[in-house]
Design a protein around this motif. Structure first.
Motif, PDB file in Angstrom:
ATOM      1  N   ARG A 174      25.621  12.186  10.529  1.00  0.00           N
ATOM      2  CA  ARG A 174      25.509  10.902  11.213  1.00  0.00           C
ATOM      3  C   ARG A 174      25.824  11.042  12.700  1.00  0.00           C
ATOM      4  O   ARG A 174      26.667  11.841  13.089  1.00  0.00           O
ATOM      5  N   GLY A 175      25.181  10.192  13.476  1.00  0.00           N
ATOM      6  CA  GLY A 175      25.519  10.126  14.895  1.00  0.00           C
ATOM      7  C   GLY A 175      25.135  11.360  15.688  1.00  0.00           C
ATOM      8  O   GLY A 175      25.876  11.772  16.581  1.00  0.00           O
ATOM      9  N   ILE A 176      23.975  11.928  15.400  1.00  0.00           N
ATOM     10  CA  ILE A 176      23.483  13.065  16.186  1.00  0.00           C
ATOM     11  C   ILE A 176      22.779  12.524  17.432  1.00  0.00           C
ATOM     12  O   ILE A 176      21.802  11.791  17.343  1.00  0.00           O
ATOM     13  N   ARG A 177      23.279  12.914  18.567  1.00  0.00           N
ATOM     14  CA  ARG A 177      22.674  12.458  19.821  1.00  0.00           C
ATOM     15  C   ARG A 177      21.358  13.201  20.056  1.00  0.00           C
ATOM     16  O   ARG A 177      21.301  14.426  20.012  1.00  0.00           O
ATOM     17  N   TYR A 178      20.296  12.442  20.304  1.00  0.00           N
ATOM     18  CA  TYR A 178      19.013  13.076  20.619  1.00  0.00           C
ATOM     19  C   TYR A 178      18.592  12.861  22.070  1.00  0.00           C
ATOM     20  O   TYR A 178      17.647  13.490  22.550  1.00  0.00           O
ATOM     21  N   GLY A 179      19.290  11.955  22.782  1.00  0.00           N
ATOM     22  CA  GLY A 179      18.915  11.714  24.164  1.00  0.00           C
ATOM     23  C   GLY A 179      19.997  10.977  24.920  1.00  0.00           C
ATOM     24  O   GLY A 179      20.972  10.486  24.342  1.00  0.00           O
ATOM     25  N   ARG A 180      19.825  10.936  26.219  1.00  0.00           N
ATOM     26  CA  ARG A 180      20.733  10.207  27.094  1.00  0.00           C
ATOM     27  C   ARG A 180      19.889   9.568  28.194  1.00  0.00           C
ATOM     28  O   ARG A 180      18.907  10.164  28.653  1.00  0.00           O
ATOM     29  N   ALA A 181      20.267   8.375  28.614  1.00  0.00           N
ATOM     30  CA  ALA A 181      19.428   7.670  29.579  1.00  0.00           C
ATOM     31  C   ALA A 181      20.257   6.882  30.573  1.00  0.00           C
ATOM     32  O   ALA A 181      21.323   6.363  30.242  1.00  0.00           O
TER      33      ALA A 181
ATOM     34  N   GLY B  89      26.613   6.680  15.391  1.00  0.00           N
ATOM     35  CA  GLY B  89      26.766   6.384  16.802  1.00  0.00           C
ATOM     36  C   GLY B  89      26.689   4.889  17.035  1.00  0.00           C
ATOM     37  O   GLY B  89      26.320   4.119  16.143  1.00  0.00           O
ATOM     38  N   PRO B  90      27.025   4.429  18.226  1.00  0.00           N
ATOM     39  CA  PRO B  90      26.937   2.998  18.530  1.00  0.00           C
ATOM     40  C   PRO B  90      25.487   2.515  18.512  1.00  0.00           C
ATOM     41  O   PRO B  90      24.558   3.300  18.719  1.00  0.00           O
ATOM     42  N   ILE B  91      25.314   1.222  18.271  1.00  0.00           N
ATOM     43  CA  ILE B  91      23.985   0.639  18.277  1.00  0.00           C
ATOM     44  C   ILE B  91      23.735  -0.022  19.627  1.00  0.00           C
ATOM     45  O   ILE B  91      24.654  -0.218  20.422  1.00  0.00           O
ATOM     46  N   CYS B  92      22.486  -0.373  19.876  1.00  0.00           N
ATOM     47  CA  CYS B  92      22.144  -1.001  21.152  1.00  0.00           C
ATOM     48  C   CYS B  92      22.793  -2.378  21.269  1.00  0.00           C
ATOM     49  O   CYS B  92      22.819  -3.146  20.299  1.00  0.00           O
ATOM     50  N   PRO B  93      23.319  -2.741  22.421  1.00  0.00           N
ATOM     51  CA  PRO B  93      23.840  -4.105  22.623  1.00  0.00           C
ATOM     52  C   PRO B  93      22.770  -5.138  22.326  1.00  0.00           C
ATOM     53  O   PRO B  93      21.594  -4.951  22.649  1.00  0.00           O
ATOM     54  N   GLN B  94      23.174  -6.243  21.714  1.00  0.00           N
ATOM     55  CA  GLN B  94      22.220  -7.261  21.289  1.00  0.00           C
ATOM     56  C   GLN B  94      22.942  -8.563  20.992  1.00  0.00           C
ATOM     57  O   GLN B  94      24.174  -8.595  20.889  1.00  0.00           O
ATOM     58  N   LYS B  95      22.155  -9.621  20.822  1.00  0.00           N
ATOM     59  CA  LYS B  95      22.708 -10.936  20.510  1.00  0.00           C
ATOM     60  C   LYS B  95      23.149 -11.047  19.053  1.00  0.00           C
ATOM     61  O   LYS B  95      24.038 -11.826  18.723  1.00  0.00           O
ATOM     62  N   ALA B  96      22.471 -10.325  18.168  1.00  0.00           N
ATOM     63  CA  ALA B  96      22.764 -10.457  16.737  1.00  0.00           C
ATOM     64  C   ALA B  96      24.223 -10.155  16.451  1.00  0.00           C
ATOM     65  O   ALA B  96      24.832  -9.275  17.063  1.00  0.00           O
ATOM     66  N   GLU B  97      24.767 -10.887  15.483  1.00  0.00           N
ATOM     67  CA  GLU B  97      26.161 -10.695  15.117  1.00  0.00           C
ATOM     68  C   GLU B  97      26.337  -9.396  14.336  1.00  0.00           C
ATOM     69  O   GLU B  97      25.404  -8.861  13.748  1.00  0.00           O
TER      70      GLU B  97
END
Length: 526
Positions: free
Chosen positions: A58-65, A87-95
């Motif tokens: 889990r949480g294997i980094r494939y890129g950086r931006a 890894g962390p998920i993208c920031p978003q409005k969903a709870e």
């Protein structure tokens, strides 16, 4: 889930073993994680966990931006890399309580046999949530049970969403020439990582199927029209997710300006965007869409750089025609978006159903006429039944029909399915949007699943899972235990109906298809 090898001579059919495994998996407690060996791949030496006979990474980094710029690959050859947490998920409005960060380019792998000689087909999943929300850390997307079959390697991918992945700034500032399609480029980068590394985990880089639900399916349809994705996947399955047309650059620019105005940023100076706190960028996602109304829409853009024509207009993009494709929808899509307890549905009568249907159809058609046609065709139906069927067939199903038919016109290999297996925890919801996720993953008892874990759910799950795995392996979803499933062609429009007892039907919902084909389909957001 039980593992069995194709060609077993034990006297027990492979499908029986899989169905039995589903029965066990559906009621088993969560597997305790134990230390696993290290997988040495070109991108690094990854240390995962072992869970129920499956190795999980889990949480294997494939890129950086950098913000609003295309990502670059990340590799750490010879370096020991822990891979035991998402890894962390993208920031978003969903709870949700998952960790969130703009630094969210991580993928996850489940494999029963992490060695290069295994060469198992790869199933790579892209999550739903349109282009603005969602993640693959949802328990229904967990790959353990699907990989525990022993015959596929499962990969799930997180990427940038909403403004972070699809805000189109290229016409306002040349520094952001790739913006508008960054989420798509993230997925392409992940597929490149899989191509270069998955063999070390037991996967075959030359046999990769991408599958995705809702927005995930739409992202796949879009990638089939992106030259940068060519050759990175070899089969495609879209589950209630289509992308007939992309957002035009002028509309996308108007949406960017509305979003910037909400932030208090002028379109002549985008410098504040680069240092603004993540939270402010998320808060502004409720900016009003200048085209559709409601929250501002984010999605792929016809930027003439990464996407130079629409995926399925005026026809199916030639690039994708050689790729075998599964296209599916659920019978009651909009019962997920429009709750039976919502004000839109409560109190429905023949006097108000046309007014309530009108904004939900997302096409310009006379709603009173639609209701009258339904009442004549289905005189025993209630206003609620008409409401859900019309909104599903006029709004959610249209894109899939167009994609399947354009591929059929071109002679491309395609198969179509419909999920009729409905909710067992709230029967009012029927076969609602997302119903197929736990059926394919085998996560019948996961939080959010409404399949139940009884024999009927296990049967429907086995049928779908076997079909998806067969399709991954061979490019054809047919397998022992189901009726013959022909390709989708205009002569018959043959469709697999997944249910307790799955069956094949020719041109199901023909009446609804012909009814709504009277008016042009406009992809929401474009």
């Amino acid at each position: 889930m039980a593992s069995s090898k194709a060609g077993s001579t034990s006297g027990v059919s492979r499908r029986s073993v899989v169905a039995g495994g589903l029965a066990l998996a559906a009621s088993a407690p969560a597997f305790a994680a134990a230390p696993a060996g290290t997988v040495r791949a070109p991108a690094g030496d990854f240390v995962g966990t072992r869970e129920g006979g499956v190795h999980a990474f889990r949480g294997i980094r494939y890129g950086r931006a950098e913000r609003f710029r295309a990502a670059v690959p990340v590799t750490q050859p010879g370096t020991r890399v822990p891979a035991q947490r998402f890894g962390p998920i993208c920031p978003q409005k969903a709870e949700g309580d998952e960790p969130r960060s703009e630094d969210c380019l991580f993928l996850n792998i489940w494999t029963a046999e992490p060695r290069a000689a295994a060469r198992k087909p790869v199933m790579l999943y892209i999550h739903g949530g349109a282009y603005s929300n969602g993640s693959v850390t949802d328990p229904m997307n967990d790959g353990q049970r699907l990989a525990a079959r022993g015959d596929v390697v499962v990969v799930t991918v997180n990427h940038r969403l909403n403004a972070f992945g699809y805000l189109y700034l290229a016409r306002l500032d040349p520094r952001f020439a790739d913006s508008g399609n960054l989420g798509q480029l993230d997925l392409i980068l992940a597929l490149q990582w899989v191509r270069d590394n998955i063999a070390a985990f037991g996967g075959d880089p030359n046999c990769v199927m991408v599958f995705g639900q809702s927005g995930g399916g739409a992202k796949i349809a879009t990638m089939m029209a992106m030259p940068a994705a060519k050759g990175l996947f070899h089969r495609a399955a879209t589950m209630s997710g289509q992308q007939v047309t992309a957002s035009g650059p002028l509309n996308a620019t108007a949406r960017a300006r509305a979003y910037l105005q909400r932030l208090g940023v002028t379109d002549s100076n985008l410098e504040p965007l680069l240092t603004m706190p993540t939270e402010r960028l998320v808060d502004a996602l409720d900016a009003t869409d200048p085209i559709l109304g409601g929250g501002v829409y984010f999605g792929p853009v016809l930027d003439m750089k990464w996407l130079t024509r629409h995926p399925f207009w005026p026809d199916a993009h030639p690039q994708g025609l050689a790729i075998p494709m599964l296209l599916g929808n659920t019978h009651d899509e909009t019962r997920a978006f429009l709750s039976p307890d919502s004000p839109r549905v409560q109190g429905l009568t023949w006097d108000n159903v046309a007014d309530r249907i009108a904004p939900e159809l997302r096409i310009d058609i006379l709603p009173e006429w639609v209701v009258a046609q339904y009442r004549q065709r289905f005189p025993d139906w209630t206003p609620t039944q008409v409401f859900y069927d019309a909104t599903t067939c006029g709004r959610s199903w249209r894109g899939q029909v167009i994609e399947a038919e354009e591929r059929a016109k071109a002679g491309a290999p395609g198969w179509v399915y419909q999920v009729d297996f409905g909710s067992r925890t709230d029967p009012r919801r029927g076969a609602f949007h997302t119903m197929d996720i736990p059926l394919v993953f085998g996560t019948l008892d996961a939080a959010g699943s409404q399949t139940g874990t009884a024999a009927d759910a296990r049967a429907a799950s086995a049928a779908m899972q076997e079909s998806f795995v067969a399709f991954t392996k061979t490019g054809d979803p047919n397998h022992h235990g189901l009726p013959n499933w022909p390709r989708y062609e205009l002569a018959g429009r043959t469709t697999m109906i997944f249910d307790v007892r799955s069956r094949v039907e020719d041109d199901p919902r023909r009446w609804q298809r012909e009814l709504f084909a009277r008016v042009p389909y406009i992809q929401p957001g474009t």
